[in-house]
Design a protein around this motif. Structure first.
Motif, short mmCIF file in Angstrom:
data_model
loop_
_atom_site.label_atom_id
_atom_site.label_comp_id
_atom_site.label_asym_id
_atom_site.label_seq_id
_atom_site.Cartn_x
_atom_site.Cartn_y
_atom_site.Cartn_z
N PRO A 173 0.81 -1.24 0.00
CA PRO A 173 0.00 0.00 0.00
C PRO A 173 0.83 1.27 0.00
N HIS A 174 2.08 1.21 0.44
CA HIS A 174 2.89 2.42 0.51
C HIS A 174 3.67 2.66 -0.77
N ILE A 175 4.19 1.59 -1.38
CA ILE A 175 5.00 1.70 -2.59
C ILE A 175 4.43 0.75 -3.63
N PRO A 176 4.02 1.26 -4.79
CA PRO A 176 3.37 0.38 -5.78
C PRO A 176 4.35 -0.32 -6.71
N PHE A 177 5.67 -0.13 -6.52
CA PHE A 177 6.64 -0.68 -7.45
C PHE A 177 6.85 -2.17 -7.19
N GLU A 178 7.15 -2.91 -8.29
CA GLU A 178 7.38 -4.35 -8.18
C GLU A 178 8.70 -4.79 -8.79
N ASP A 179 9.49 -3.87 -9.29
CA ASP A 179 10.79 -4.23 -9.84
C ASP A 179 11.73 -3.06 -9.65
N ALA A 180 13.02 -3.30 -9.84
CA ALA A 180 14.03 -2.28 -9.57
C ALA A 180 13.94 -1.12 -10.54
N ARG A 181 13.52 -1.39 -11.77
CA ARG A 181 13.44 -0.30 -12.75
C ARG A 181 12.40 0.74 -12.36
N SER A 182 11.32 0.31 -11.74
CA SER A 182 10.26 1.24 -11.37
C SER A 182 10.71 2.23 -10.30
N TYR A 183 11.67 1.84 -9.48
CA TYR A 183 12.12 2.74 -8.42
C TYR A 183 12.91 3.91 -8.99
N GLY A 184 13.54 3.72 -10.15
CA GLY A 184 14.31 4.80 -10.76
C GLY A 184 15.52 5.19 -9.95
N PHE A 185 16.27 4.20 -9.46
CA PHE A 185 17.46 4.50 -8.67
C PHE A 185 18.50 5.22 -9.53
N LYS A 186 19.19 6.17 -8.93
CA LYS A 186 20.23 6.91 -9.64
C LYS A 186 21.52 6.09 -9.74
N ASN A 187 21.78 5.25 -8.78
CA ASN A 187 22.98 4.43 -8.79
C ASN A 187 22.61 2.98 -9.00
N LYS A 188 23.58 2.23 -9.45
CA LYS A 188 23.34 0.82 -9.72
C LYS A 188 23.21 0.03 -8.43
N LEU A 189 22.61 -1.13 -8.55
CA LEU A 189 22.31 -1.95 -7.39
C LEU A 189 23.54 -2.73 -6.94
N ILE A 190 23.51 -3.11 -5.68
CA ILE A 190 24.43 -4.10 -5.10
C ILE A 190 23.56 -5.24 -4.58
N ILE A 191 23.70 -6.40 -5.17
CA ILE A 191 22.88 -7.56 -4.82
C ILE A 191 23.72 -8.53 -4.01
N VAL A 192 23.15 -9.01 -2.92
CA VAL A 192 23.81 -9.99 -2.07
C VAL A 192 22.97 -11.26 -2.07
N SER A 193 23.57 -12.34 -2.51
CA SER A 193 22.88 -13.64 -2.51
C SER A 193 23.35 -14.44 -1.31
N ALA A 194 22.42 -14.71 -0.41
CA ALA A 194 22.74 -15.45 0.81
C ALA A 194 21.65 -16.48 1.06
N GLU A 195 22.02 -17.50 1.83
CA GLU A 195 21.05 -18.55 2.12
C GLU A 195 19.97 -18.06 3.07
N SER A 196 20.36 -17.31 4.06
CA SER A 196 19.41 -16.79 5.04
C SER A 196 19.93 -15.46 5.54
N ALA A 197 19.07 -14.72 6.19
CA ALA A 197 19.43 -13.41 6.72
C ALA A 197 20.00 -13.58 8.12
N GLY A 198 21.27 -13.94 8.19
CA GLY A 198 21.92 -14.06 9.49
C GLY A 198 22.29 -12.70 10.04
N ASN A 199 22.64 -12.70 11.31
CA ASN A 199 23.00 -11.44 11.94
C ASN A 199 24.27 -10.86 11.37
N GLY A 200 25.13 -11.72 10.81
CA GLY A 200 26.36 -11.21 10.21
C GLY A 200 26.09 -10.35 8.99
N LEU A 201 24.96 -10.55 8.33
CA LEU A 201 24.62 -9.75 7.15
C LEU A 201 24.41 -8.27 7.52
#
Length: 1182
Positions: free
Chosen positions: A734-762
């Motif tokens: 309800p707050h943000i209608p975007f569903e992909d990165a292009r819709s956000y219109g970020f000025k800088n490129k993304l940094i993607i982190v692929s991890a098995e789970s969201a551990g505290n070290g992340l």
């Protein structure tokens, strides 16, 4: 009320204060009860003295042992005083005739039954026998438990009765005084007493000898008793035969039991012959059993490792390595790094491991180099007995390592914590070096001297790799000991020789007043000392530590004045103590009047010859002369020393030239802090953009930390936390209608982190990328690609950071990658999965990660991929190409390095040199080096941003552009940075074109490919226009840059493709009817057949993007970065030439500290400072 008071009875006497003082309360009806009354009886007291008490029972058994030995000695004395010939003449007068033929059947039994025993000797033997008999009966009485036959039928009791009762009888019957009594059987009783005495000795002094020692002692005692029994029996029986002496009997027994059998001495009568047969049978039964037990214990000793000698522990130095599972890679990393330091050559390493020694480990420990210095003990750190075996209380240090290959990493940490507690309880003064896996468990071992949390360092290093390229390689090279001789003569390329030479740089320390490097800069500013030390000696001063504090400050800035008590931390190939200083023959130039602030004397320092194990390399640093020929006048010397300037050229000489200001010794004036905590220097430039995007952030400390023990860090934070639903990137809310990165219109490129789970070290991955010193306009959006939905605690921790999102998916699913915006990403970090760290076959734990990364590399060649591996040996499979001759050459070089025993056999692998691959096992050496350099962990944490000390700088980078090439050399850049912004450069990240022939698949192109590369595209990630990404880890490239690398091959391929298209066009245009359809289908089939692999992959990605409803216009799959190689130069020489697109590592002063008001304004940046340029406007023209 009165009635109630009458009913209240007075207190008993013992509860009234008056009676308590008078003592009347003692006369009460209480009865005293005594417990353990049975122990006060006479029998219990005797049992306590003879049996239960350890020390008294030990004295009793020792007395019993000497008593039995005394009885045996008295028997030998009696044999030596006995002469059977006299008895024969007195008793029978028998003359021997034909003894050789009749002695076996006819002999005098009286010589066997009766002996000659002198009266004093008899009295002494009777006394010994009486004492032994009394002691035996007393012990039988005390040990009686209701069954008398159990005591009577014991073999020691029977032997005791045989050797003592006859002597008691001879007192009553004097005629039996010369009766033969087999007293020599007391040797077996002495052996029994010795065994009991050893057991009591272990209990009394609380020190246990090994089972091997006990078994060897029992075996020796058995052999001695067997030989003594046989000798005495043969000698006595042969009194009626050959009348052998004790020595003759000893000779006969040795010859017989050794199976030699000379035959010169033989028993003559059948009783002695029967005794020999019996003794041989007993020996054949008893001795093999003893030897079998000894062999079994020997094998067990080989497995368990025995004990570490107490004498060696007190005279030699040793460290203890506690691990739950010892792998050969872990062992070799520890040994190579630990013994790389010259002063540790005399140390011993004791390994305490509960598991049995591995075959490979056993093979390595048999090598003479390690066999004399490494001792393996199988045992547990939770047992005091095993810690005593390792002599933990005398150890110089104890290293406790976690098992990262454990299925449950929390369980592995729990085991490490218990080991640390056990060692601290057993040896409180032993320094502890602990490795922990999970950051939430770190506070349990906070008492340890040095702690390395694996996930903290791993995620912080991977995060900095995204904005400061190859940070993992930089830190790895700094914490590894290297001689700078890797590759040797095998390095045929110039980049390998330069990279090898600079890789030997390490961090060293010295006190300023004791240093020749920095002693002359006492009272000068830090930047002045750092620049001139690098100019004069080639060393890079990066930090200091005051005497009154334990905090290390990296680049405290020009405001810091060097003191004599300061500890200086510098980067150099060798430490100053191992360097020789050779003064140049040229006369030094001084200012007017001998001003010592003129150019210092040019000194070149060489390196002394050190042992083989020394880490000192043969590379000397070069002191360069930074003076300009046009400013060599005395006026220029008196105005502050020599500076750098470009020579005047033609008409431009009248114009304002680029120049470099001198580095001031002292700062004249200091302004207040120029950095506003609540503002950002980049807000003026990007304020409108921020308003459009609705991003309102501030600087502060994170409110929620996912675990205890995280260091507070000042970061970019949102004024209001993001709702959890808005953190999901691929789903609208309800707050943000975007569903992909292009819709956000970020000025800088993304940094993607692929991890098995969201551990505290992340959490430590997000914090360095949102540090306060990074301008808001340079913040890259962070997308966490997780296989499961993170927990609420983790979301609560990251919801305060701007532009941090997560998606649910897997790296091996193309749809998940496209949904998380991989086509708009600059960097993708692939974290090793914990569930796949264990495999049945070694080194197979990385199989899935390597294949997935190879797929990413093929699908998205323009994407910068940073991969974490479990085993460093698997780096050779990253970006694997079968027919790449250059990779094959590097593989041969790696094999030679492994044969030479290098600590970094994989350092020449292109993915490692470029910082594209990282293994967490590389951090193990950080813990090992802290034994010699206790500051290494603190410096590493400051460089990675895990700790933030007030006044300490941070690591960042700047890129060399065409506008900066006028500086020319690294030494001039050093001066420019120190004089303008106070930054300290520590190295260069260089990217070069790989001038090698590539495979056919890399240069083949078809008409469709060519047309696709020429197709106009929309700007990526931006609806309002293109925006240059300042945090890109690669130099800017376009479709034409790649084609220019191989112009001839590309031109030939294009000409061939055009001719093919023309022929096909003419053939299809002249045909009509059904034949044209067949030709068209044939042409399509030919086109599909000739389509390259690159086109097929592009078509696959575009098809999936269309299927998911994503626009494929932003996807550029034709950019190829395979033909570039990157590497790091740590602390290069001052005359190193700067090249275009070089990335320089800087340690920038803390923006919150006071800075001098000179030069240009500082722009704090953790990434590449695009606005940080060296133009004439921020320099002083000289």
């Amino acid at each position: 009320m009165v009635e109630l008071e009458k009913e209240v009875l007075p207190l008993p006497p013992r509860y009234r204060f008056r009676d308590l003082l008078l003592g009347d309360w003692q006369a009460d009806d209480r009865v005293q009860v005594e417990f353990y009354v049975n122990e006060n009886t006479f029998k219990e007291r005797l049992k306590l003295f003879f049996i239960k008490n350890q020390r008294s029972s030990l004295r009793v058994r020792l007395f019993n042992f000497f008593l039995k030995v005394l009885s045996c000695l008295l028997y030998i004395l009696r044999v030596l005083l006995d002469d059977p010939r006299e008895e024969t003449e007195e008793r029978t007068g028998f003359l021997k005739q034909n003894a050789s033929s009749h002695i076996r059947s006819q002999f005098d039994w009286s010589l066997i039954i009766w002996v000659n025993r002198p009266l004093p000797l008899w009295a002494l033997q009777v006394l010994v026998a009486f004492i032994s008999f009394s002691e035996t009966m007393l012990l039988v009485y005390l040990s009686y438990k209701g069954n008398v036959w159990e005591q009577v039928l014991r073999i020691p009791f029977i032997l005791e009765m045989i050797s003592t009762v006859p002597f008691v009888i001879t007192v009553i019957l004097p005629t039996l005084r010369n009766l033969f009594i087999p007293v020599f059987l007391n040797c077996w009783l002495a052996k029994h007493a010795l065994e009991n005495m050893i057991n009591d000795l272990h209990r009394a002094i609380q020190r246990t000898h090994s089972a091997m020692f006990n078994q060897v002692l029992i075996l020796i005692s058995t052999l001695v008793c067997l030989m003594f029994t046989c000798i005495c029996g043969i000698q006595h029986l042969e009194r009626a035969g050959n009348n052998l002496t004790l020595f003759d009997s000893l000779y006969f027994c040795v010859v017989t039991f050794s199976t030699v059998g000379f035959g010169d001495v033989t028993p003559q009568i059948w009783p002695s012959q029967l005794l020999v047969v019996i003794m041989i049978c007993v020996a054949l039964i008893v001795l093999p059993i003893q030897f079998e037990q000894l062999a079994f214990l020997w094998m067990e000793r080989q497995k368990s490792g025995g004990n570490y000698s107490r004498y060696r522990a007190q005279t030699e130095k040793h460290v203890v390595l506690c691990v739950s599972c010892l792998k050969i890679d872990l062992l070799m990393d520890f040994l190579n790094e630990f013994f790389a330091h010259p002063r540790l050559q005399d140390y011993y390493v004791v390994i305490l491991c509960p598991a049995e020694m591995d075959v490979q480990v056993r093979r390595v420990l048999h090598i003479p180099l390690w066999a004399q210095r490494v001792i393996y003990l199988q045992g547990s750190a939770l047992k005091d007995q095993d810690l005593m075996r390792a002599k933990m209380d005398d150890a110089e240090a104890c290293f406790i390592l976690s098992n990262r290959f454990e299925v449950d990493r929390f369980a592995a940490d729990h085991q490490t914590i218990l080991r640390a507690w056990a060692v601290k309880d057993f040896a409180p003064n032993c320094p502890l070096y602990v490795q922990i896996l999970k950051p939430e468990n770190k506070f349990h071992v906070k008492f340890a001297d040095h702690v390395v949390c694996e996930e903290e360092f791993k995620y912080a290093m991977l995060a900095l790799n995204c904005v400061c390229p190859a940070t993992s390689t930089l830190i790895t090279l700094l914490i590894h000991s290297s001689r700078g001789q890797e590759g040797g003569a095998s390095s045929v390329d110039q980049w390998q020789r330069t990279y090898r030479r600079c890789s030997a740089n390490e961090v060293h320390h010295i006190q300023l007043e004791e240093s020749k490097f920095f002693g002359e800069y006492q009272g000068k500013s830090f930047t002045f000392a750092s620049f001139h030390a690098h100019k004069k000696y080639g060393v890079c001063l990066i930090g200091v530590r005051r005497l009154d504090t334990s905090n290390i400050l990296l680049n405290p800035g020009p405001c810091h004045i060097m003191s004599a008590s300061d500890t200086c931390f510098y980067i150099n190939i060798s430490k100053e103590e191992n360097s020789a200083f050779v003064r140049d023959h040229r006369e030094p130039m001084r200012g007017p009047g001998g001003d010592p602030r003129g150019i210092p004397q040019t000194i070149y320092h060489g390196l002394t010859r050190l042992p083989v194990h020394s880490i000192i390399a043969s590379m000397g640093t070069v002191a360069i002369d930074l003076q300009d020929s046009s400013d060599s006048s005395p006026e220029g010397q008196g105005s502050g020393g020599k500076t750098l300037a470009l020579p005047a050229m033609g008409e431009s000489a009248e114009e304002r030239r680029h120049s470099i200001a001198p580095v001031l010794e002292l700062v004249d004036g200091v302004n207040g802090a120029t950095f506003d905590l609540l503002g950002d220097q980049s807000e003026d430039e990007g304020g409108e953009e921020g308003k459009e995007e609705g991003i309102r952030d501030q600087k502060g400390y994170p409110l929620n930390s996912p675990y205890i023990g995280s260091s507070p860090a000042l970061c970019h934070l949102l004024q209001e936390k993001m709702p959890f639903c808005c953190l999901r990137l691929d789903k609208a809310c309800p707050h943000i209608p975007f569903e992909d990165a292009r819709s956000y219109g970020f000025k800088n490129k993304l940094i993607i982190v692929s991890a098995e789970s969201a551990g505290n070290g992340l959490y430590n991955f997000v914090v360095p990328l949102r540090a306060y010193y990074r301008p808001r306009k340079e913040l890259n959006p962070i997308v966490l690609l997780l296989e499961s939905i993170p927990e609420a605690d983790f979301l609560e921790a990251i919801c305060w950071f701007p532009m941090v999102f997560y998606t649910v998916g897997s790296i091996d699913n193309l749809d998940s990658l496209l949904r998380c915006g991989v086509t708009f990403a600059d960097t993708m970090v692939v974290v090793d999965k914990e569930s796949s760290m264990i495999a049945e076959e070694d080194y197979m734990a990385d199989a899935k990660t390597i294949v997935n990364v190879q797929t990413l590399f093929r699908l998205f060649p323009a994407l910068s991929i940073i991969t974490e591996l479990t085993h460093p040996a698997n780096m050779r499979f990253m970006q694997f190409k079968v027919k790449d001759h250059y990779s094959l050459a590097l593989s041969k070089l790696e094999k030679k390095e492994r044969e030479n025993g290098s600590n970094l056999v994989f350092m020449f692998r292109l993915p490692f040199a470029a910082g594209r691959v990282f293994s967490v096992s590389m951090l193990d050496t950080l813990l090992y080096q802290s034994f010699v350099k206790d500051y290494m962990i603190s410096i590493a944490r400051l460089l990675l941003g895990l700790d933030s000390m007030p006044g300490s700088g941070f690591l960042c980078v700047m890129k060399i552009t065409e506008e900066d090439l006028w500086i020319r050399t690294y030494g001039r850049l050093y001066q420019k940075l120190c004089s303008s912004t106070g930054d300290i450069p520590i190295g260069i990240y260089r990217t070069e074109a790989q001038k090698l022939p590539v495979s056919e698949s890399q240069v083949s192109i078809t008409v469709e490919d060519y047309e696709d590369t020429r197709e106009p595209r929309e700007p990526l990630l931006c609806r309002s226009g293109p925006h240059r990404n300042s945090t890109s880890s690669e130099p800017p490239s376009s479709s034409s840059s790649h084609s220019s690398e191989h112009p001839l091959l590309r031109r030939k391929s294009m000409q061939w493709a055009r001719r093919l298209s023309r022929k096909g066009g003419r053939g299809s245009g002249g045909a009509k009817g059904p034949g044209s359809t067949a030709e068209r289908i044939s042409q399509q089939r030919l086109t599909l057949f000739r389509r390259s692999e690159r086109q097929e992959l592009n078509s696959l990605v575009r098809t999936r993007m269309k299927h998911l409803g994503l626009s494929p216009t932003g996807f550029n799959g034709m950019t190829d970065q395979c033909n570039r190689l990157s590497y790091i130069l740590i602390n290069p020489s001052p005359d190193t030439r700067l090249e275009l697109h070089d990335v320089v590592y800087l340690i920038r002063p803390d923006p919150l500290s006071a800075v001098p008001n000179q030069g240009g304004s500082r722009k704090p940046s953790g990434g590449r400072s695009e606005g940080h340029r060296f133009g004439s406007q921020d320099s002083t023209h000289l």
